[in-house]
Design a protein around this motif. Structure first.
Motif: not given
Length: 418
Positions: A257-264
């Motif tokens: 929601d904060l436009r940050r990429a979700q990483l493994p």
């Protein structure tokens, strides 16, 4: 005084080590994130709290269910007495074969696994939910709390659609229960299982043959035991003094929601590589210009949320000096791999539209371009990338359903540094 945890190493590597003065430019950056190794790798690891959820529908009859039993047994034998495990099986009905318990007697649990036989339809959501509830009863902030779901078919009982199931997975993730999924064969719904894994902060695996199951289970268990951080995100923070800096992440990653990429998850010994491109407006010649920062955030196995930033500064050189710079080979290799993955995404979209010739054309064109850059890649990377694209091109004439799964899986894996 409590020891401070070791932080990941963040490297920001540009394709060229400068910006050209007086002209707009595209900057490619490799963000390499190396999780810290545990200080004491000989001591007891953090506990695991797991549910193995196994599809036992009729399509699993024969070798698939036999290999699923062997894989579950191999996984249980990797666990330690302080770990918890449960086993849930499902067809059109759900059965908790082994309620959540500590692994005091793994061989006794393995004998219970022998009871699994194939049955009827596929109540995938109900099976996953029962496993999630088994994990949720004993969530521990020190543990990795995870559901590991194996299915070979389409959800056709209860909730069936990705729009219904993924929000439930996301809700359990917020309660510290993560989800990994394994799709076996050519008939499962790869979009659903991938969506569940992404919403569940876990992993998705495409498995073509049942004989691969024990190896994939072992890899998943090993990764979980070396996980140092979960719910990982990467934010890109361009320097506003540079001007309007348009950025793009080439890896196929979900954005929060904060436009940050979700990483493994951060796993010791497994660096993550994210490739960025930035459109940089013309800059004046100078010794050093701050271009951007990245913000890495994660939750440690102690339950504490942490963040770390790194900044990229670069000189701005006259055009002739900039042109004379050589490219960073590691960045070029990573960039080309992500461009290959993007071509596979594009191919999947064309398959879904029924444009099989267009899908082949995208892959062939990309293979030709990659061949020009391939000599700088390590031989194993080069050979694997070329072989995978050739297999996809040929597969579009033979088995489009399986080829779509292969292309989607390869894109997923490359985007997550697998």
């Amino acid at each position: 005084m409590q020891d401070q945890p070791l932080l990941p190493c963040i490297e920001l590597l540009p394709l060229k080590a400068a910006l050209p003065a007086g002209q707009d430019s595209e900057l490619t950056v490799l963000a390499r994130l190396s999780p810290a190794q545990p200080v004491d790798s000989t001591g007891p690891r953090s506990p695991l709290n797991l549910a193995l959820v196994i599809d036992r529908s009729g399509s699993m009859a024969g070798q698939p269910i036999s290999m699923a039993r062997q894989a579950a047994q191999a996984g249980i034998r990797l666990l330690e007495p302080h770990d918890r495990v449960s086993v849930v099986i499902f067809d059109d009905e759900v059965e908790t074969l082994i309620p959540s318990q500590q692994v005091a007697d793994p061989e006794k649990l393995c004998r219970e696994i022998e009871r699994i036989t194939s049955g009827g339809s596929t109540a995938l959501h109900a099976g996953w939910l029962d496993g999630a509830m088994q994990v949720a009863q004993f969530t521990d902030q020190r543990a990795l709390n995870r559901v590991l779901l194996l299915s070979d078919g389409q959800a056709n009982q209860g909730k069936r659609h990705i729009s219904e199931i993924v929000p439930d997975v996301r809700g359990l993730t917020a309660r510290q229960v993560s989800t990994s999924t394994m799709g076996l064969g050519r008939h499962y719904d790869e979009d659903l299982l991938r969506g569940m894994a992404e919403a569940g902060d876990g992993n998705f695996e495409h498995i073509e043959h049942a004989s691969q199951l024990p190896g994939f289970f072992e890899t998943e268990f090993h990764g979980m035991s070396r996980t140092t951080g979960h719910t990982v995100s990467l934010g890109i923070e361009p320097n506003p003094e540079v001007g309007s800096l348009r950025t793009e992440i080439l890896n196929d990653l979900q954005m929060n929601d904060l436009r940050r990429a979700q990483l493994p998850n951060l796993i010791a010994g497994r660096p993550l590589e994210v490739v960025l491109t930035l459109q940089v407006p013309a800059q004046a010649e100078q010794a050093e210009q701050g271009v951007l920062r990245v913000r890495l955030a994660w939750t440690g196995r102690d339950g504490i949320r942490r963040k770390q930033r790194a900044q990229l500064n670069m000189p701005v050189l006259p055009g002739d000096q900039f042109d004379a710079l050589t490219e960073n080979a590691d960045v070029r290799v990573a960039l080309e791999v992500q461009l290959n993955a993007k071509a596979k995404r594009d191919a999947v979209h064309l398959i879904d539209r029924g444009d099989y010739a267009g899908s082949q054309r995208v892959l062939r064109n990309r293979q030709d371009v990659y061949a020009a850059h391939a000599p700088m890649a390590p031989a194993p990377v080069r050979e694997q990338e070329m072989a995978e694209m050739s297999e996809l091109i040929d597969g579009l004439m033979e088995d489009r359903q399986l080829t779509r799964k292969r292309a989607a899986s390869q894109n997923y894996n490359r985007s997550r540094s697998k």
